[in-house]
Design an enzyme around this catalytic site. Structure first.
Site, PDB file in Angstrom:
ATOM      1  N   ARG A  61       0.890  -1.278   0.036  1.00 37.07           N
ATOM      2  CA  ARG A  61       0.159  -0.019   0.226  1.00 37.07           C
ATOM      3  C   ARG A  61       0.798   1.194  -0.162  1.00 37.07           C
ATOM      4  O   ARG A  61       0.542   2.165  -0.401  1.00 37.07           O
ATOM      5  CB  ARG A  61      -0.821  -0.126   0.994  1.00 37.07           C
ATOM      6  CG  ARG A  61      -1.785   1.242   1.280  1.00 37.07           C
ATOM      7  CD  ARG A  61      -2.972   1.103   2.213  1.00 37.07           C
ATOM      8  NE  ARG A  61      -2.444   0.613   3.527  1.00 37.07           N
ATOM      9  CZ  ARG A  61      -1.974   1.165   4.471  1.00 37.07           C
ATOM     10  NH1 ARG A  61      -1.689   2.501   4.451  1.00 37.07           N
ATOM     11  NH2 ARG A  61      -1.897   0.559   5.698  1.00 37.07           N
ATOM     12  N   TYR A 113     -16.032  15.968 -18.492  1.00 36.35           N
ATOM     13  CA  TYR A 113     -16.383  14.476 -18.366  1.00 36.35           C
ATOM     14  C   TYR A 113     -17.560  14.211 -17.084  1.00 36.35           C
ATOM     15  O   TYR A 113     -17.409  14.738 -15.912  1.00 36.35           O
ATOM     16  CB  TYR A 113     -14.949  13.704 -17.864  1.00 36.35           C
ATOM     17  CG  TYR A 113     -15.549  12.301 -17.811  1.00 36.35           C
ATOM     18  CD1 TYR A 113     -16.343  11.487 -18.404  1.00 36.35           C
ATOM     19  CD2 TYR A 113     -15.178  11.663 -16.282  1.00 36.35           C
ATOM     20  CE1 TYR A 113     -16.851  10.171 -17.998  1.00 36.35           C
ATOM     21  CE2 TYR A 113     -15.527  10.291 -16.131  1.00 36.35           C
ATOM     22  CZ  TYR A 113     -16.328   9.646 -16.752  1.00 36.35           C
ATOM     23  OH  TYR A 113     -16.361   8.172 -16.488  1.00 36.35           O
ATOM     24  N   ASP A 185      -6.313  17.406 -17.312  1.00 39.19           N
ATOM     25  CA  ASP A 185      -6.688  16.224 -17.835  1.00 39.19           C
ATOM     26  C   ASP A 185      -5.957  16.356 -19.144  1.00 39.19           C
ATOM     27  O   ASP A 185      -6.659  16.751 -20.163  1.00 39.19           O
ATOM     28  CB  ASP A 185      -8.259  16.003 -17.600  1.00 39.19           C
ATOM     29  CG  ASP A 185      -8.407  14.603 -17.930  1.00 39.19           C
ATOM     30  OD1 ASP A 185      -7.698  13.942 -18.942  1.00 39.19           O
ATOM     31  OD2 ASP A 185      -9.594  14.221 -17.557  1.00 39.19           O
ATOM     32  N   LYS A 210      -7.551   4.629 -20.829  1.00 34.51           N
ATOM     33  CA  LYS A 210      -7.441   4.913 -22.071  1.00 34.51           C
ATOM     34  C   LYS A 210      -6.337   4.647 -22.914  1.00 34.51           C
ATOM     35  O   LYS A 210      -5.962   3.469 -22.936  1.00 34.51           O
ATOM     36  CB  LYS A 210      -8.027   6.224 -22.101  1.00 34.51           C
ATOM     37  CG  LYS A 210      -9.453   6.588 -21.131  1.00 34.51           C
ATOM     38  CD  LYS A 210     -10.538   5.585 -21.431  1.00 34.51           C
ATOM     39  CE  LYS A 210     -11.818   5.986 -20.864  1.00 34.51           C
ATOM     40  NZ  LYS A 210     -11.668   6.151 -19.227  1.00 34.51           N
TER      41      LYS A 210
END
Length: 392
Positions: A61, A113, A185, A210
Site C-alpha cells: 500500500r 467529463y 486532464d 484509455k
C-alpha cells in the site's frame, strides 16, 4: 533506519527521445535479475533484513516496485517531479480535489467529463467547495469568473466530448497570477502529443484506462505533480485511502505504454481520414474534430500539441439515425470508454454524461443526435465502411 532500496536509483533517460522513453521506462529492466520485462512484484509485504535495515519496501500500500516503475515512467513522460498510479481516473481526481478546503473555489471546463462533474457536485460541494464551469477557450470568461477564493483551475483539453481546446500556457499565467493550481486532464492526447507541465500546469491527470493502457484491459488513473508539497499530499492520500494501483495492473499498463507512440500516430492518422469522410456524409450535420483548420482551437492545438488524437464527435440528422448507427455497427463496438486499439462508439447523453443535467447537455450540444467515436488502429477504410453501412 537504513534504507537499502535496490530500486531507488534510476536513469531518467533525459538524453532519449520520447519514442525511446516510452519503450524503456524509468529503469526498464530489473536491475537484480536483468529481466527485460519488468517483474510483477505480487507481494503484499516485504521482509526486513534485520532491525533498522530495510530494502526500501515495507508494505505494498505504501510502495511496490512494479507500481513504482510505472509511476516513475509517467513522471518522465510528462516531465514532472513524481507520478502516482491509482485504481481509476476517478480515484486520481478524488486525490486532486482533496486538496480543496471549505470555501475554496474551482474553475472547470464547462464541457467536463460526467464523472468529474459528479465528484465535484455530489462529494466536494458537500464539504464546502464551490465550482464554476466556463468555456476555457475564452480567456475573458476565465478571468471574469475568478474569485478571491479561487484555488484551482481544472482544464480538459481537448474536452470530452465537444473537443474544445484551451490555451494551457495562457491559463497557466492566469492561474499563477491568482495563486491557484492549474490541473490539466491529458487523457485525450497523452504526453505523446501534449505535455501540459511544459506549458505551466502544476498537476496532470489521466484516465490510464484509455490511451496509456491502450488495450481495454485495465482500470487505472495516473497523476503527475511538479512540487514536493504536492507530492507529499498525494503520498498522504494514497497511504490513507488505499487507492493505489495493484502490481499486475501496473505491469499491464507498463506493457501498454511501450507501444504508445506507435498507437497514437495510427489513431491520429485514422481519425483524420474518418473525420473528413464524416464531414462529407449527408446524414452528418456537424463534426467536432480539432484537426480541421476551421476548428476554433486549431491554431492553439498546433502550437501546444504535436497531434490531434483519435477522438471525434458528430451530430447526425435525427435521433433515429443515431440509434440506427449504434445498433448496426459491426466491426466498430458500441461501448463506453475510449483509447483502445478497437474503434468504440459511444452515446454521451446516456453514457459518459448521464450525470450532467439535461439542460446543460443541450446547451453544450450533447443531444439525442450526438455521437462520440474513439478511432482505433484498424484499417481506416474498414472503419469508414462500417460507419457507411450502419447509416444506410
Amino acid at each position: 533506519m537504513i534504507n537499502e532500496c535496490y530500486y531507488d536509483e534510476f536513469d531518467k533517460k533525459e538524453g532519449l527521445g520520447f519514442d525511446s522513453k516510452v519503450v524503456h521506462g524509468a529503469m526498464g529492466c530489473d536491475p537484480i535479475t536483468g529481466a527485460v520485462s519488468f517483474p510483477i512484484f505480487q507481494s503484499a509485504t516485504f521482509r526486513h533484513r534485520s532491525f533498522g535495515i530495510s530494502t526500501g519496501y515495507d508494505y505494498s500500500r505504501l510502495s511496490n516496485p512494479t507500481r513504482q516503475e510505472l509511476e516513475r515512467t509517467i513522471a518522465i513522460l510528462e516531465g514532472g517531479l513524481e507520478g502516482f498510479a491509482f485504481t481509476s481516473g476517478q480515484a486520481a481526481n478524488m486525490t486532486v480535489f482533496s486538496l480543496l478546503k471549505n470555501g475554496d473555489h474551482v474553475l472547470l471546463s464547462d464541457d467536463i467529463y460526467g464523472g468529474t462533474f459528479r465528484i465535484c457536485e455530489e462529494i466536494f460541494r458537500g464539504v464546502g467547495a464551490d465550482f464554476t464551469y466556463v468555456d476555457m477557450g475564452d480567456l475573458a470568461q476565465v478571468r471574469e469568473h475568478l474569485r478571491p477564493s479561487t484555488r484551482m483551475i481544472f482544464v480538459e483539453t481537448p474536452t470530452n466530448p465537444m473537443m474544445k481546446v484551451a490555451d494551457i500556457a495562457a491559463i497557466s499565467k492566469i492561474a499563477k497570477e491568482q495563486g491557484a493550481l492549474l490541473v490539466v486532464d491529458n487523457t485525450f492526447l497523452t504526453p505523446c502529443f501534449q505535455r501540459p507541465i511544459e506549458l505551466g500546469a502544476d498537476i496532470v491527470v489521466h484516465s490510464g484506462t484509455k490511451y496509456l493502457c491502450g488495450h481495454n484491459d485495465v482500470l487505472a488513473g495516473l497523476a503527475v505533480v511538479t512540487t514536493p508539497e504536492l507530492a507529499e499530499h498525494f503520498h498522504g492520500e494514497t497511504k490513507s485511502r488505499g487507492n493505489q494501483l495493484a502490481p499486475f495492473d501496473s505491469w499491464l499498463l507498463l506493457r501498454g505504454l511501450k507501444t504508445l507512440s506507435l498507437r497514437m500516430k495510427r489513431h491520429n492518422e485514422n481519425a483524420m481520414e474518418v473525420a473528413k469522410w464524416l464531414r462529407s456524409h449527408p446524414k452528418v450535420k456537424k463534426v467536432y474534430y480539432t484537426g480541421f483548420e476551421d476548428h476554433k482551437g486549431y491554431e492553439i492545438s498546433c502550437r501546444q500539441a504535436s497531434g490531434f488524437g483519435g477522438m471525434i464527435s458528430f451530430e447526425l440528422d435525427s435521433e433515429e439515425s443515431a440509434h440506427k448507427l449504434l445498433s448496426n455497427v459491426n466491426m466498430i463496438l458500441f461501448a463506453e470508454s475510449l483509447g483502445g486499439c478497437e474503434t468504440l462508439v459511444t452515446y454521451p447523453l446516456t453514457q459518459t454524461h448521464e450525470s450532467i443535467p439535461r439542460k446543460t447537455c443541450e446547451k453544450l450540444g450533447i443531444n439525442e443526435r450526438f455521437i462520440r467515436i474513439s478511432i482505433g488502429i484498424e484499417d481506416a477504410a474498414d472503419i469508414i465502411n462500417d460507419l457507411s453501412q450502419a447509416l444506410e
